[in-house]
Design a protein around this motif. Structure first.
Motif, short mmCIF file in Angstrom:
data_model
loop_
_atom_site.label_atom_id
_atom_site.label_comp_id
_atom_site.label_asym_id
_atom_site.label_seq_id
_atom_site.Cartn_x
_atom_site.Cartn_y
_atom_site.Cartn_z
N VAL A 2 0.84 -1.18 0.00
CA VAL A 2 0.00 0.00 0.00
C VAL A 2 0.89 1.24 0.00
O VAL A 2 1.83 1.35 0.78
CB VAL A 2 -0.92 0.01 1.25
N ARG A 5 0.02 7.38 0.14
CA ARG A 5 -1.21 8.12 -0.17
C ARG A 5 -2.43 7.23 0.04
O ARG A 5 -3.43 7.66 0.61
CB ARG A 5 -1.16 8.65 -1.61
N ASP A 6 -2.35 5.97 -0.42
CA ASP A 6 -3.47 5.03 -0.23
C ASP A 6 -3.72 4.77 1.25
O ASP A 6 -4.87 4.70 1.69
CB ASP A 6 -3.21 3.71 -0.95
N GLU A 10 -7.09 5.64 3.32
CA GLU A 10 -7.75 4.58 4.10
C GLU A 10 -7.96 5.02 5.56
O GLU A 10 -9.03 4.81 6.13
CB GLU A 10 -6.91 3.30 4.04
#
Length: 183
Positions: A2, A5-6, A10
């Protein structure tokens, strides 16, 4: 793997879902459907009683070193030393400094939005909602800021509930002093 940014998106979505669930449970006002926004807009948008509401999400860690430790990042020797140094400072002093710094930083932002609430999720397990409540008189929000309301989720899972920081009418009944008179 991941990306950073992801992971940030999240964490923001998780915080928004927790906030909406807690708010809805406390006030009985439906909050539904979230989506992520691009820069110049608050992080997340949702519907608050069928009206659009934007949420700016912030996580309260205390310091970058504490954030790395809490998020399970590998710590460099320098970061490890920084954490040890921080541990020598009383937790309540770090709490007040970190929360005031976060409030000041977020107050400087401007958004392309009509209604923005700031939601701060406490990510530091050393701090409790009760400690934040005890230090209300030491907290201050700058006079000018873009937020209609400011809320704190007392812990990562939301088990300790919500704490209203602004406006003062949302303060718990036992709290007599809101922020310093900065606003």
């Amino acid at each position: 793997m991941v990306s950073g940014r992801d992971e940030k998106i999240e964490l923001e979505h998780e915080a928004a879902r927790i906030f909406m669930r807690l708010y809805e449970r406390r006030f009985g006002i439906k909050m539904r459907h979230i989506w992520h926004n691009e820069p110049r807009r608050p992080d997340v948008s949702c519907y608050y009683d069928h009206q659009k509401l934007d949420l700016e999400i912030a996580h309260l860690y205390g310091s970058e070193a504490e954030a790395m430790h809490i998020l399970g990042r590998e710590l460099s020797p320098h970061t490890h030393r920084e954490l040890l140094q921080l541990m020598r400072m009383p937790a309540e002093a770090r709490l007040v400094a970190a929360l005031n710094s976060l409030l000041a930083s977020k107050a400087e932002k401007s958004y392309d939005s009509e209604r923005v609430w700031l939601v701060i999720r406490n990510a530091n397990p050393l701090w409790t909602k009760e400690e934040m409540l005890a230090h209300f008189p030491k907290l201050h929000l700058p006079k000018t800021h873009p937020f209609e309301q400011v809320w704190v989720i007392g812990d990562m899972q939301g088990e300790s509930g919500l704490l209203a920081l602004y406006p003062p009418l949302h303060l718990p009944k036992q709290q007599t002093k809101p922020y310093r008179k900065d606003f």
